[in-house]
Motif scaffolding. Structure first.
Motif, mmCIF file in Angstrom:
data_model
loop_
_atom_site.group_PDB
_atom_site.id
_atom_site.type_symbol
_atom_site.label_atom_id
_atom_site.label_comp_id
_atom_site.label_asym_id
_atom_site.label_seq_id
_atom_site.Cartn_x
_atom_site.Cartn_y
_atom_site.Cartn_z
ATOM 1 N N ALA A 122 11.095 4.418 4.393
ATOM 2 C CA ALA A 122 11.978 4.969 3.574
ATOM 3 C C ALA A 122 11.106 5.190 2.175
ATOM 4 C CB ALA A 122 13.165 4.034 3.357
ATOM 5 N N LYS A 123 10.151 4.178 1.835
ATOM 6 C CA LYS A 123 9.327 4.281 0.561
ATOM 7 C C LYS A 123 8.552 5.403 0.479
ATOM 8 C CE LYS A 123 10.825 -0.422 -0.789
ATOM 9 N NZ LYS A 123 10.352 -1.704 -1.302
ATOM 10 N N PRO A 124 7.379 5.827 1.325
ATOM 11 C CA PRO A 124 6.667 5.101 2.293
ATOM 12 C C PRO A 124 5.756 3.857 1.805
ATOM 13 C CG PRO A 124 5.926 6.931 2.431
ATOM 14 C CD PRO A 124 6.753 6.907 1.305
ATOM 15 N N THR A 125 5.612 2.880 2.186
ATOM 16 C CA THR A 125 4.811 1.852 1.820
ATOM 17 C C THR A 125 4.428 0.744 3.143
ATOM 18 O OG1 THR A 125 6.226 0.107 1.228
ATOM 19 C CG2 THR A 125 5.589 1.638 -0.382
ATOM 20 N N CYS B 131 0.907 -1.351 0.206
ATOM 21 C CA CYS B 131 0.106 0.146 -0.010
ATOM 22 C C CYS B 131 0.676 1.319 0.072
ATOM 23 C CB CYS B 131 -0.704 -0.019 1.280
ATOM 24 S SG CYS B 131 -1.946 1.499 1.393
ATOM 25 N N ALA B 132 0.878 1.936 -0.983
ATOM 26 C CA ALA B 132 1.525 3.207 -1.105
ATOM 27 C C ALA B 132 0.666 4.323 -0.906
ATOM 28 C CB ALA B 132 2.317 3.352 -2.549
ATOM 29 N N ALA B 133 1.084 5.294 -0.389
ATOM 30 C CA ALA B 133 0.747 6.796 -0.237
ATOM 31 C C ALA B 133 1.153 7.808 -1.289
ATOM 32 C CB ALA B 133 0.841 7.268 1.312
ATOM 33 N N SER B 134 0.087 7.955 -2.015
ATOM 34 C CA SER B 134 0.604 8.989 -3.358
ATOM 35 C C SER B 134 0.814 10.453 -2.613
ATOM 36 C CB SER B 134 -0.393 9.120 -4.243
ATOM 37 O OG SER B 134 -1.601 9.426 -3.864
ATOM 38 N N GLY B 135 1.742 11.003 -3.075
ATOM 39 C CA GLY B 135 2.062 12.652 -2.639
ATOM 40 C C GLY B 135 2.669 12.905 -1.253
ATOM 41 N N ARG B 136 2.663 11.669 -0.281
ATOM 42 C CA ARG B 136 3.170 12.362 0.828
ATOM 43 C C ARG B 136 3.375 10.943 1.811
ATOM 44 N NH1 ARG B 136 -1.068 14.522 4.969
ATOM 45 N NH2 ARG B 136 0.285 13.467 6.166
ATOM 46 N N THR B 137 3.870 11.022 3.005
ATOM 47 C CA THR B 137 4.151 9.988 3.724
ATOM 48 C C THR B 137 2.777 9.506 4.560
ATOM 49 O OG1 THR B 137 4.596 11.282 5.761
ATOM 50 C CG2 THR B 137 6.462 11.061 4.399
ATOM 51 N N PHE B 138 2.882 8.706 5.336
ATOM 52 C CA PHE B 138 1.570 8.105 5.978
ATOM 53 C C PHE B 138 1.469 9.000 7.278
ATOM 54 C CE2 PHE B 138 0.032 4.729 3.355
ATOM 55 C CZ PHE B 138 1.278 3.839 3.244
ATOM 56 N N MET B 139 2.468 9.504 7.706
ATOM 57 C CA MET B 139 2.210 10.305 9.010
ATOM 58 C C MET B 139 0.973 11.210 8.980
ATOM 59 S SD MET B 139 5.080 12.452 11.037
ATOM 60 C CE MET B 139 5.210 13.927 9.943
ATOM 61 N N PRO B 140 0.321 11.337 9.890
ATOM 62 C CA PRO B 140 0.131 10.574 11.162
ATOM 63 C C PRO B 140 -0.696 9.601 11.200
ATOM 64 C CG PRO B 140 -1.173 12.461 11.165
ATOM 65 C CD PRO B 140 -0.712 12.566 9.949
ATOM 66 N N TYR B 141 -1.093 8.965 9.844
ATOM 67 C CA TYR B 141 -2.144 8.111 9.698
ATOM 68 C C TYR B 141 -1.858 6.707 9.999
ATOM 69 C CZ TYR B 141 -4.513 11.298 6.510
ATOM 70 O OH TYR B 141 -5.219 12.454 6.063
ATOM 71 N N THR B 142 -2.994 5.881 10.900
ATOM 72 C CA THR B 142 -2.797 4.387 11.088
ATOM 73 C C THR B 142 -3.300 3.723 9.721
ATOM 74 O OG1 THR B 142 -3.331 4.483 13.473
ATOM 75 C CG2 THR B 142 -4.176 2.660 12.317
ATOM 76 N N ILE B 143 -2.597 2.789 9.286
ATOM 77 C CA ILE B 143 -2.782 1.950 7.988
ATOM 78 C C ILE B 143 -3.574 0.608 8.372
ATOM 79 C CG2 ILE B 143 -2.110 1.373 5.925
ATOM 80 C CD1 ILE B 143 -2.282 4.241 6.081
ATOM 81 N N SER C 273 0.294 1.208 13.314
ATOM 82 C CA SER C 273 0.387 2.786 13.444
ATOM 83 C C SER C 273 1.375 3.344 12.395
ATOM 84 C CB SER C 273 1.002 3.005 14.890
ATOM 85 O OG SER C 273 2.259 2.439 14.998
ATOM 86 N N TRP C 274 1.400 4.716 12.390
ATOM 87 C CA TRP C 274 2.127 5.325 11.342
ATOM 88 C C TRP C 274 3.453 5.211 11.256
ATOM 89 C CZ3 TRP C 274 5.659 9.173 11.823
ATOM 90 C CH2 TRP C 274 5.838 9.660 13.125
ATOM 91 N N ASN C 275 3.865 4.842 12.473
ATOM 92 C CA ASN C 275 5.576 4.876 12.580
ATOM 93 C C ASN C 275 5.693 3.138 12.778
ATOM 94 O OD1 ASN C 275 4.470 4.309 15.062
ATOM 95 N ND2 ASN C 275 6.034 5.765 16.195
ATOM 96 N N GLY C 276 4.729 2.252 12.585
ATOM 97 C CA GLY C 276 5.107 0.952 12.593
ATOM 98 C C GLY C 276 5.317 0.412 13.965
ATOM 99 N N GLY C 277 5.194 1.412 14.858
ATOM 100 C CA GLY C 277 5.637 1.130 16.217
ATOM 101 C C GLY C 277 4.478 0.051 16.876
ATOM 102 N N ASP C 278 3.287 0.040 16.482
ATOM 103 C CA ASP C 278 2.185 -0.645 17.135
ATOM 104 C C ASP C 278 1.476 -1.470 16.054
ATOM 105 O OD1 ASP C 278 -1.152 0.161 18.555
ATOM 106 O OD2 ASP C 278 0.244 -1.649 18.933
ATOM 107 N N THR C 279 1.137 -2.728 16.071
ATOM 108 C CA THR C 279 0.620 -3.485 14.965
ATOM 109 C C THR C 279 -0.347 -4.456 15.532
ATOM 110 O OG1 THR C 279 2.181 -5.276 14.933
ATOM 111 C CG2 THR C 279 2.620 -3.481 13.451
ATOM 112 N N TYR C 280 -1.439 -4.681 14.898
ATOM 113 C CA TYR C 280 -2.541 -5.893 15.255
ATOM 114 C C TYR C 280 -2.938 -6.551 14.291
ATOM 115 C CZ TYR C 280 -6.673 -7.569 17.348
ATOM 116 O OH TYR C 280 -7.724 -8.478 17.840
ATOM 117 N N THR C 281 -3.146 -7.826 14.311
ATOM 118 C CA THR C 281 -3.438 -8.699 13.255
ATOM 119 C C THR C 281 -4.425 -9.606 13.925
ATOM 120 O OG1 THR C 281 -1.020 -8.803 12.698
ATOM 121 C CG2 THR C 281 -2.520 -10.663 11.959
#
Length: 123
Positions: free
Chosen positions: A75-78, A22-34, A52-60
């Protein structure tokens, strides 16, 4: 406003693997939860995994835990969904979604959606 674009779907045999992005066009994911959701034919849209937007929190979700892994590449961000040991019941359209705030599983709490990518698992 961020726009989400999914890629990586396809046809795979049971037991195989796919990696969705999943790529965000035009900007980073901050501060979105994906999050990743999926919708099988005739069924509702189901939460799969979120980060979470920084990858620090995940849930499956329990239905894919141990087989699917969500990760974020700043780095990409994806945001990627690595899917292993795929089963025919994993067949669905997979959607990337974004929201402001913590990870939640209810689809109505996500205001941004990608167009979806088809994953088909053959038996």
């Amino acid at each position: 406003q961020v726009q989400l674009v999914e890629s990586g779907g396809g046809l795979v045999q049971a037991g195989g693997s796919l990696r969705l992005s999943c790529a965000a066009s035009g900007r980073t994911f901050m501060p979105y939860t994906i999050a990743w959701f999926r919708q099988a034919p005739g069924k509702g849209r189901e939460f799969v995994a979120g980060t979470s937007w920084n990858g620090g929190d995940t849930y499956t979700s329990d239905s894919v835990k141990g087989r699917f892994t969500i990760s974020k590449d700043n780095a990409k961000p994806t945001v990627s969904l690595q899917m292993n040991s795929l089963k025919p019941e994993d067949t669905a359209v997979y959607y990337c979604a974004a929201r402001l705030g913590q990870i939640v599983v209810q689809r109505e709490n996500y205001g941004l959606w990608g167009q979806g990518t088809q994953v088909t698992v053959s038996s």
